[in-house]
Design a protein around this motif. Structure first.
Motif, short mmCIF file in Angstrom:
data_model
loop_
_atom_site.label_atom_id
_atom_site.label_comp_id
_atom_site.label_asym_id
_atom_site.label_seq_id
_atom_site.Cartn_x
_atom_site.Cartn_y
_atom_site.Cartn_z
N LEU A 96 7.66 11.02 1.85
CA LEU A 96 8.75 10.51 2.61
C LEU A 96 8.43 10.39 4.17
CD1 LEU A 96 11.49 13.16 1.33
CD2 LEU A 96 11.01 10.90 0.74
N ARG A 97 7.89 10.91 4.62
CA ARG A 97 7.54 10.47 6.21
C ARG A 97 6.97 9.32 6.13
NH1 ARG A 97 4.70 15.93 8.93
NH2 ARG A 97 6.41 17.03 9.01
N THR A 98 5.73 9.21 5.38
CA THR A 98 4.97 7.72 5.28
C THR A 98 5.81 6.70 4.92
OG1 THR A 98 3.35 9.04 4.09
CG2 THR A 98 3.08 6.84 4.23
N CYS A 99 6.85 6.82 4.10
CA CYS A 99 7.79 5.81 3.86
C CYS A 99 8.49 5.25 4.85
CB CYS A 99 8.87 6.35 2.69
SG CYS A 99 9.75 5.06 1.76
N ALA A 100 9.08 6.25 5.59
CA ALA A 100 9.88 5.91 6.64
C ALA A 100 8.90 5.33 7.65
CB ALA A 100 10.44 7.19 7.49
N MET B 3 5.79 3.85 7.45
CA MET B 3 5.43 2.55 7.37
C MET B 3 6.40 1.40 7.36
SD MET B 3 2.26 2.52 6.03
CE MET B 3 1.16 2.92 4.55
N ILE B 4 7.55 1.80 7.08
CA ILE B 4 8.51 0.61 7.09
C ILE B 4 9.03 0.19 8.49
CG2 ILE B 4 11.35 0.12 6.68
CD1 ILE B 4 10.60 1.71 4.12
N SER B 5 9.10 1.32 9.40
CA SER B 5 9.39 1.29 10.64
C SER B 5 8.26 0.45 11.64
CB SER B 5 9.39 2.61 11.54
OG SER B 5 10.36 3.58 10.95
N TYR B 6 6.76 0.69 11.23
CA TYR B 6 6.00 0.21 11.85
C TYR B 6 5.38 -1.26 11.62
CZ TYR B 6 5.41 4.36 15.23
OH TYR B 6 5.75 4.96 16.06
N GLU B 7 6.19 -1.65 10.30
CA GLU B 7 5.50 -2.66 9.87
C GLU B 7 6.37 -3.92 10.72
OE1 GLU B 7 5.57 -3.52 5.44
OE2 GLU B 7 3.46 -2.34 6.03
N ILE B 8 7.43 -3.69 11.23
CA ILE B 8 8.30 -4.53 11.68
C ILE B 8 7.59 -4.94 13.20
CG2 ILE B 8 10.62 -5.28 12.81
CD1 ILE B 8 11.62 -3.09 10.46
N PRO B 9 7.55 -4.08 14.01
CA PRO B 9 6.88 -4.33 15.30
C PRO B 9 5.43 -5.12 15.18
CG PRO B 9 6.93 -1.92 15.33
CD PRO B 9 7.73 -2.66 14.15
N MET B 10 4.65 -4.77 13.97
CA MET B 10 3.39 -5.08 13.94
C MET B 10 3.40 -6.47 13.65
SD MET B 10 0.62 -3.39 11.31
CE MET B 10 -1.07 -4.19 11.20
N GLY B 11 4.54 -6.69 12.55
CA GLY B 11 4.65 -8.38 12.24
C GLY B 11 5.19 -9.23 13.74
N PHE B 12 5.99 -8.56 14.28
CA PHE B 12 6.38 -9.29 15.39
C PHE B 12 5.45 -9.42 16.49
CE2 PHE B 12 11.13 -8.14 15.06
CZ PHE B 12 11.48 -9.23 14.53
N ALA B 13 4.59 -8.37 16.46
CA ALA B 13 3.38 -8.65 17.57
C ALA B 13 2.51 -9.82 17.15
CB ALA B 13 2.81 -7.34 17.64
N VAL B 14 2.20 -10.13 15.93
CA VAL B 14 1.46 -11.25 15.73
C VAL B 14 2.19 -12.53 15.69
CG1 VAL B 14 -0.18 -9.74 14.24
CG2 VAL B 14 1.57 -10.91 13.35
N ILE B 15 3.42 -12.76 15.85
CA ILE B 15 4.06 -13.96 16.15
C ILE B 15 3.37 -14.75 17.49
CG2 ILE B 15 6.20 -15.08 16.49
CD1 ILE B 15 7.41 -13.08 14.58
N GLY B 16 3.28 -13.94 18.48
CA GLY B 16 2.83 -14.48 19.69
C GLY B 16 1.39 -15.27 19.37
N GLU C 146 0.96 -1.02 0.08
CA GLU C 146 0.10 -0.01 -0.01
C GLU C 146 0.76 1.39 0.06
OE1 GLU C 146 -1.10 2.35 2.63
OE2 GLU C 146 -2.58 2.97 1.51
N VAL C 147 2.05 1.07 0.39
CA VAL C 147 2.94 2.17 0.78
C VAL C 147 3.34 2.89 -0.73
CG1 VAL C 147 5.22 1.25 0.80
CG2 VAL C 147 4.74 3.34 2.09
N TYR C 148 3.41 1.95 -1.69
CA TYR C 148 3.63 2.43 -2.96
C TYR C 148 2.75 3.38 -3.53
CZ TYR C 148 7.37 -1.03 -3.82
OH TYR C 148 8.58 -1.87 -3.72
N GLY C 149 1.46 3.17 -3.35
CA GLY C 149 0.47 4.26 -3.76
C GLY C 149 0.89 5.72 -3.15
N VAL C 150 1.25 5.65 -1.78
CA VAL C 150 1.41 6.92 -1.13
C VAL C 150 2.49 7.56 -1.56
CG1 VAL C 150 1.76 7.91 1.09
CG2 VAL C 150 0.16 5.98 0.93
N LEU D 23 1.20 11.51 10.33
CA LEU D 23 2.32 12.57 9.71
C LEU D 23 2.17 12.64 8.23
CD1 LEU D 23 3.77 11.31 12.52
CD2 LEU D 23 4.99 13.39 11.64
N ALA D 24 1.73 11.55 7.47
CA ALA D 24 1.52 11.70 6.10
C ALA D 24 0.65 13.05 5.71
CB ALA D 24 1.27 10.43 5.61
N GLU D 25 -0.34 12.97 6.36
CA GLU D 25 -1.08 14.17 5.99
C GLU D 25 -1.63 14.99 6.63
OE1 GLU D 25 -5.22 11.82 5.56
OE2 GLU D 25 -3.82 10.42 5.54
#
Lengths: 328, 188
Positions: free
Chosen positions: A152-156, A158-171, A131-135, A219-221
């Motif tokens: 630019l803000r969105t890019c950073a 989305m990438i930063s928050y996808e990692i904790p989001m992915g780890f959070a669901v591993i539990g 989804e980040v590509y569209g933005v 922050l993106a908008e």
């Protein structure tokens, strides 16, 4: 013959899903404006239809008839591509989302999901990452400084928050021993995951807020400092695409919270139809999203990064370790 | 000791998001409080206070004669020069205005004409709905000024009203007294 029936069934389900996802932003915009109004002691829309219920329809007609303006210096191809890129992934994700077990229509058991992928969770995270590509394309192609800063803000972000989001669901995956969302909900039929995974849910929800670019992480908008962020230069139907995409992502994060942590369609105490239980829980989370929006201010950019990397990431790691030690 | 307890309390509150919780309860409480919106053209209308400076009006005396003596003091004191008075003398030798025009498009509603008038003939009344599509329609003559509504007797309320767009746009009120708008203001 059997193949044709199965294909027809899938086609009907997909059509219903697309219709639902395209129409749902209409009541959601109305609801958001009403909640905003009442939280600020106003009334919100009141003049179009009963208590402004037809206001989203009027807004939609307005957006459809407005001039579709493309800036002179814009990259025209990317500019036209970006709204579609922003709109498609949230729709695709719903292929893997189950809304319930089965319903029987005309003596036939029909499953309430398009497909029960065995890697559904992975699929969801992979597709929502697109989804980040569209933005980014939208902000870059417009050739406007506000739009570029927003993307630019969105890019950073989305990438930063996808990692904790992915780890959070591993539990959750460790508890259910499966990545299929249907199996994850089935594993919660006795006790919801929120009891075992409070930290996981906290990290997931905060990261979900950031993924959906809602306040306090919008922050993106950021209206105050960037005009409208990445979609500053968009107008008419292309702007509507971005808005629909935003609301579908809000819906998606709500649905994922319910499926992963709040038992999906499993009810407690009151015996209601499973689909109704599911809808009620999702509605509650959508309300929480709007409640957050009209309560909290926006984070500063460095605070956003600090929360993502210094708080959420260690918390999600700790959650995995605790879950691993305690439950396996 | 108490300082230690205070600091511990601060840390516990910080860890449990006490500040966020209080913010959310506040907005949730506001969500179910009564809106302060006055639904102006559709359902409600504001009655101005008696001191309100709205559209000008000219007064008559007990015999129904116009009070104005056409001394032109209002025209002289008017800061935006929007009053034009032409006097005449009737058969009894009394001065009255033959022409009394106010250009409300230029008027700034300061009320100096009301203060300057020696005969208490002109005042600023309660009417505030006199928008127009043409600035020429905003020049109001003597006879129209005599018919304009006077000062509000009771005011500062919100009354039920109805928007009527049958021929002219009108906001009709049905009751003389309304509720006090300030009653819905939430003070915390």
């Amino acid at each position: 013959m059997e193949l044709l029936v199965a294909l027809g069934l899938i086609a009907i389900k997909v059509a219903l899903l697309i219709a639902m996802l395209l129409l749902l932003p209409l009541p959601l915009t109305w609801l958001e404006r009403k909640i905003a109004g009442h939280m600020q002691q106003r009334m919100g829309p009141m003049r179009v239809g009963w208590h402004g219920l037809l206001q989203p329809v009027a807004d939609g007609i307005k957006l459809l008839t407005k001039e579709d303006h493309i800036p002179a210096e814009a990259d025209r191809f990317l500019f036209k591509l970006a709204p579609i890129l922003a709109l498609a992934p949230p729709f695709v994700v719903f292929v893997a989302i189950p809304f319930g077990e089965t319903v029987s229509v005309l003596n036939a058991e029909i499953t309430l999901y398009v497909s029960n992928l065995n890697v559904a969770l992975l699929f969801v995270f992979a597709v929502i990452g697109l989804e980040v590509y569209g933005v980014i394309f939208g902000g870059w192609a417009a050739n406007s400084k506000y739009a570029v800063l927003g993307s630019l803000r969105t890019c950073a972000q989305m990438i930063s928050y996808e990692i904790p989001m992915g780890f959070a669901v591993i539990g959750v995956v460790m508890l259910a021993q499966s990545m299929s969302l249907v199996d994850i909900v089935r594993a919660q039929s006795d006790l919801w995951n929120i009891v075992y995974q409070p930290i996981g849910f906290f990290v997931f929800f905060v990261a979900g807020l950031a993924e959906a670019q809602r306040i306090p992480f919008d922050l993106a908008e950021a209206e105050g400092d960037l005009g409208a962020g990445f979609h500053t230069e968009y107008s008419g139907i292309r702007f509507a695409f971005f808005m629909v995409s935003e609301y579908v992502i809000v819906l998606l994060v709500s649905v994922l919270s319910v499926i992963l942590f709040f038992g999906g369609w499993n009810g407690i105490l009151i015996p209601l139809p499973p689909l109704l239980w599911f809808a009620l829980k999702v509605a509650f989370f959508i309300y929480v999203f709007m409640w957050f929006r009209f309560t909290l201010p926006r984070y500063r950019y460095d605070q956003l990064m600090a929360i993502g990397w210094k708080v959420l990431l260690p918390l999600s790691m700790a959650n995995i370790i605790i879950t691993g030690i305690a439950f396996t | 000791m108490s300082r230690v307890v205070d600091r511990a309390g601060t840390w516990i509150g910080w860890a449990l998001f006490a500040d966020l919780a209080s913010a959310f309860t506040l907005t949730f409480g506001y969500m179910f409080s009564k809106p302060v919106t006055m639904q102006y053209p559709d359902k409600e209308k504001w009655l101005p206070y008696s001191r309100y400076r709205g559209h000008h009006f000219l007064k008559r005396d007990e015999e129904g004669e116009i009070k104005c003596v056409a001394c032109e003091l209002c025209a002289r004191i008017c800061p935006c020069d929007c009053i034009e008075v032409v006097p005449y003398e009737d058969e009894n030798g009394n001065r009255h205005p033959a022409k009394f025009e106010i250009d409300t498009a230029r008027c700034l509603f300061c009320g100096l004409c009301e203060d300057a008038c020696p005969a208490d003939a002109i005042a600023l009344g309660q009417q505030y709905e006199f928008s127009s599509f043409s600035s020429r329609d905003l020049v109001i003559g003597r006879d129209d000024l005599l018919d304009k509504p006077g000062k509000a007797m009771t005011g500062g309320g919100v009354v039920a009203a109805r928007l009527n767009t049958d021929e002219d746009v009108l906001v009709e009120t049905s009751e003389p007294h309304g509720y006090n708008w300030w009653r819905n203001i939430r003070r915390t």
